[in-house]
Design a protein around this motif. Structure first.
Motif, PDB file in Angstrom:
ATOM      1  N   ASP A  46       0.818  -1.212   0.000  1.00  0.00           N
ATOM      2  CA  ASP A  46       0.000   0.000   0.000  1.00  0.00           C
ATOM      3  C   ASP A  46       0.855   1.268   0.000  1.00  0.00           C
ATOM      4  N   GLU A  47       1.991   1.223   0.693  1.00  0.00           N
ATOM      5  CA  GLU A  47       2.742   2.461   0.945  1.00  0.00           C
ATOM      6  C   GLU A  47       4.171   2.429   0.430  1.00  0.00           C
ATOM      7  N   GLU A  48       4.607   1.322  -0.110  1.00  0.00           N
ATOM      8  CA  GLU A  48       6.029   1.192  -0.434  1.00  0.00           C
ATOM      9  C   GLU A  48       6.254   0.868  -1.908  1.00  0.00           C
ATOM     10  N   ASP A  49       7.170   1.637  -2.524  1.00  0.00           N
ATOM     11  CA  ASP A  49       7.728   1.266  -3.820  1.00  0.00           C
ATOM     12  C   ASP A  49       8.886   0.299  -3.547  1.00  0.00           C
ATOM     13  N   GLU A  50       9.090  -0.634  -4.495  1.00  0.00           N
ATOM     14  CA  GLU A  50      10.147  -1.629  -4.313  1.00  0.00           C
ATOM     15  C   GLU A  50      11.050  -1.685  -5.529  1.00  0.00           C
ATOM     16  N   LEU A  51      12.359  -1.740  -5.287  1.00  0.00           N
ATOM     17  CA  LEU A  51      13.312  -1.926  -6.381  1.00  0.00           C
ATOM     18  C   LEU A  51      13.880  -3.335  -6.317  1.00  0.00           C
ATOM     19  N   PHE A  52      13.879  -4.014  -7.454  1.00  0.00           N
ATOM     20  CA  PHE A  52      14.447  -5.359  -7.597  1.00  0.00           C
ATOM     21  C   PHE A  52      15.606  -5.281  -8.584  1.00  0.00           C
ATOM     22  N   LEU A  53      16.813  -5.588  -8.119  1.00  0.00           N
ATOM     23  CA  LEU A  53      17.994  -5.634  -8.991  1.00  0.00           C
ATOM     24  C   LEU A  53      18.519  -7.064  -9.001  1.00  0.00           C
ATOM     25  N   GLU A  62       5.709 -10.773 -12.726  1.00  0.00           N
ATOM     26  CA  GLU A  62       4.392 -10.825 -13.349  1.00  0.00           C
ATOM     27  C   GLU A  62       3.512  -9.712 -12.792  1.00  0.00           C
ATOM     28  N   PHE A  63       2.859  -9.017 -13.718  1.00  0.00           N
ATOM     29  CA  PHE A  63       1.820  -8.056 -13.361  1.00  0.00           C
ATOM     30  C   PHE A  63       0.519  -8.588 -13.945  1.00  0.00           C
ATOM     31  N   ARG A  64      -0.589  -7.996 -13.569  1.00  0.00           N
ATOM     32  CA  ARG A  64      -1.864  -8.521 -14.054  1.00  0.00           C
ATOM     33  C   ARG A  64      -1.996  -8.350 -15.559  1.00  0.00           C
ATOM     34  N   ASP A  65      -1.264  -7.389 -16.130  1.00  0.00           N
ATOM     35  CA  ASP A  65      -1.425  -7.113 -17.560  1.00  0.00           C
ATOM     36  C   ASP A  65      -0.142  -7.273 -18.373  1.00  0.00           C
ATOM     37  N   ARG A  66       0.937  -7.708 -17.749  1.00  0.00           N
ATOM     38  CA  ARG A  66       2.185  -7.879 -18.500  1.00  0.00           C
ATOM     39  C   ARG A  66       3.202  -8.611 -17.637  1.00  0.00           C
ATOM     40  N   VAL A  67       4.312  -8.948 -18.276  1.00  0.00           N
ATOM     41  CA  VAL A  67       5.402  -9.644 -17.596  1.00  0.00           C
ATOM     42  C   VAL A  67       6.698  -8.928 -17.947  1.00  0.00           C
ATOM     43  N   VAL A  68       7.585  -8.758 -16.965  1.00  0.00           N
ATOM     44  CA  VAL A  68       8.898  -8.172 -17.211  1.00  0.00           C
ATOM     45  C   VAL A  68       9.954  -9.196 -16.803  1.00  0.00           C
ATOM     46  N   GLU A  69      10.862  -9.499 -17.737  1.00  0.00           N
ATOM     47  CA  GLU A  69      11.941 -10.459 -17.472  1.00  0.00           C
ATOM     48  C   GLU A  69      13.211  -9.693 -17.157  1.00  0.00           C
ATOM     49  N   LEU A  70      13.846 -10.022 -16.044  1.00  0.00           N
ATOM     50  CA  LEU A  70      15.060  -9.323 -15.608  1.00  0.00           C
ATOM     51  C   LEU A  70      16.258 -10.262 -15.589  1.00  0.00           C
ATOM     52  N   SER A  71      17.353  -9.786 -16.171  1.00  0.00           N
ATOM     53  CA  SER A  71      18.624 -10.516 -16.172  1.00  0.00           C
ATOM     54  C   SER A  71      19.605  -9.806 -15.237  1.00  0.00           C
ATOM     55  N   PRO A  72      20.753 -10.402 -14.977  1.00  0.00           N
ATOM     56  CA  PRO A  72      21.728  -9.753 -14.090  1.00  0.00           C
ATOM     57  C   PRO A  72      22.077  -8.344 -14.575  1.00  0.00           C
ATOM     58  N   GLY A  73      22.137  -7.402 -13.639  1.00  0.00           N
ATOM     59  CA  GLY A  73      22.447  -6.019 -13.985  1.00  0.00           C
ATOM     60  C   GLY A  73      21.238  -5.233 -14.449  1.00  0.00           C
ATOM     61  N   GLU A  74      20.059  -5.800 -14.314  1.00  0.00           N
ATOM     62  CA  GLU A  74      18.826  -5.079 -14.655  1.00  0.00           C
ATOM     63  C   GLU A  74      17.988  -4.904 -13.391  1.00  0.00           C
ATOM     64  N   PHE A  75      17.348  -3.740 -13.298  1.00  0.00           N
ATOM     65  CA  PHE A  75      16.455  -3.533 -12.158  1.00  0.00           C
ATOM     66  C   PHE A  75      15.096  -3.029 -12.613  1.00  0.00           C
ATOM     67  N   LEU A  76      14.136  -3.201 -11.709  1.00  0.00           N
ATOM     68  CA  LEU A  76      12.764  -2.778 -11.963  1.00  0.00           C
ATOM     69  C   LEU A  76      12.235  -2.171 -10.675  1.00  0.00           C
ATOM     70  N   ILE A  77      11.507  -1.075 -10.807  1.00  0.00           N
ATOM     71  CA  ILE A  77      10.837  -0.473  -9.655  1.00  0.00           C
ATOM     72  C   ILE A  77       9.349  -0.782  -9.765  1.00  0.00           C
ATOM     73  N   VAL A  78       8.809  -1.418  -8.743  1.00  0.00           N
ATOM     74  CA  VAL A  78       7.377  -1.714  -8.693  1.00  0.00           C
ATOM     75  C   VAL A  78       6.731  -0.667  -7.791  1.00  0.00           C
ATOM     76  N   PRO A  79       5.902   0.198  -8.364  1.00  0.00           N
ATOM     77  CA  PRO A  79       5.303   1.274  -7.556  1.00  0.00           C
ATOM     78  C   PRO A  79       4.300   0.719  -6.548  1.00  0.00           C
ATOM     79  N   ARG A  80       4.130   1.444  -5.470  1.00  0.00           N
ATOM     80  CA  ARG A  80       3.126   1.067  -4.464  1.00  0.00           C
ATOM     81  C   ARG A  80       1.764   0.884  -5.133  1.00  0.00           C
ATOM     82  N   GLY A  81       1.004  -0.054  -4.588  1.00  0.00           N
ATOM     83  CA  GLY A  81      -0.354  -0.251  -5.077  1.00  0.00           C
ATOM     84  C   GLY A  81      -0.475  -1.184  -6.263  1.00  0.00           C
ATOM     85  N   VAL A  82       0.652  -1.543  -6.877  1.00  0.00           N
ATOM     86  CA  VAL A  82       0.608  -2.363  -8.092  1.00  0.00           C
ATOM     87  C   VAL A  82       0.780  -3.844  -7.728  1.00  0.00           C
TER      88      VAL A  82
END
Lengths: 120, 120
Positions: A46-53, A62-82
């Motif tokens: 509810d209140e936290e954004d998360e970074l995955f490296l 996996e998101f409800r409407d898409r998928v993001v594949e991450l390899s070494p040296g790649e990061f993704l920020i998942v915003p709060r609420g998602v």
């Protein structure tokens, strides 16, 4: 005074999966390391954004409407609420940045919840 | 929704040194990438802790009473209030994690200060 942290050394120091370890703290945020294998539960924060490296291996976020594949040296920020679900077909080593106190299962408390995180 | 970020691709997209680039934002914090070569100025940050993670090359973080050498895959958290000076004998690529608005020269404003950070 903090000492330096070697990601390789820290990852070599534990084997358990789905149990994030705290390896740094700054500005109210935690740096965590985790090993994942398999599929987690769908959840959101509810209140936290998360970074995955990704450090080693591959992560499928996996998101409800898409998928993001991450390899070494790649990061993704998942915003709060998602709503999201981390999946790793083979073991993946991850570094996480998120606010101190962030629950791994977000809005859920279940058998996958880790209430007390170990510090390495 | 944010997209994934490849550290290698972002580092390949700029050449200028001592000019941190914003590549992510979460929980009021910025993820920045920077290339350094040579010695920076001694400074501290009154209100911000800073994380330095080496991506390529080596970083020597000088403190008034000690020196910490960082290789790829190693990070160091410099707590607020602690005087420090980053030095790189050869070019180093760094990921930084610190509060949005953190000034690169901390308590100083001089010719090394970058007021407006580029976003990549």
């Amino acid at each position: 005074m903090h000492d330096k942290v070697s990601l390789a050394d820290k990852f070599a120091s534990f084997d358990d999966r789905w149990s994030p370890k705290i390896v740094g703290e700054l500005n109210g945020q935690h740096v965590k390391l985790a090993k994942l294998h398999g599929a987690f539960v769908w959840h959101h924060h509810d209140e936290e954004d998360e970074l995955f490296l990704v450090h080693r291996g591959r992560l499928r976020m996996e998101f409800r409407d898409r998928v993001v594949e991450l390899s070494p040296g790649e990061f993704l920020i998942v915003p709060r609420g998602v709503e999201h679900r981390p999946v790793a077909d083979e073991e993946v080593e991850l570094m996480l940045f998120e606010p101190a106190g962030t629950l791994n299962t977000g809005n859920l408390r279940n058998e996958r919840t880790v209430e007390q995180l170990e510090r390495l």
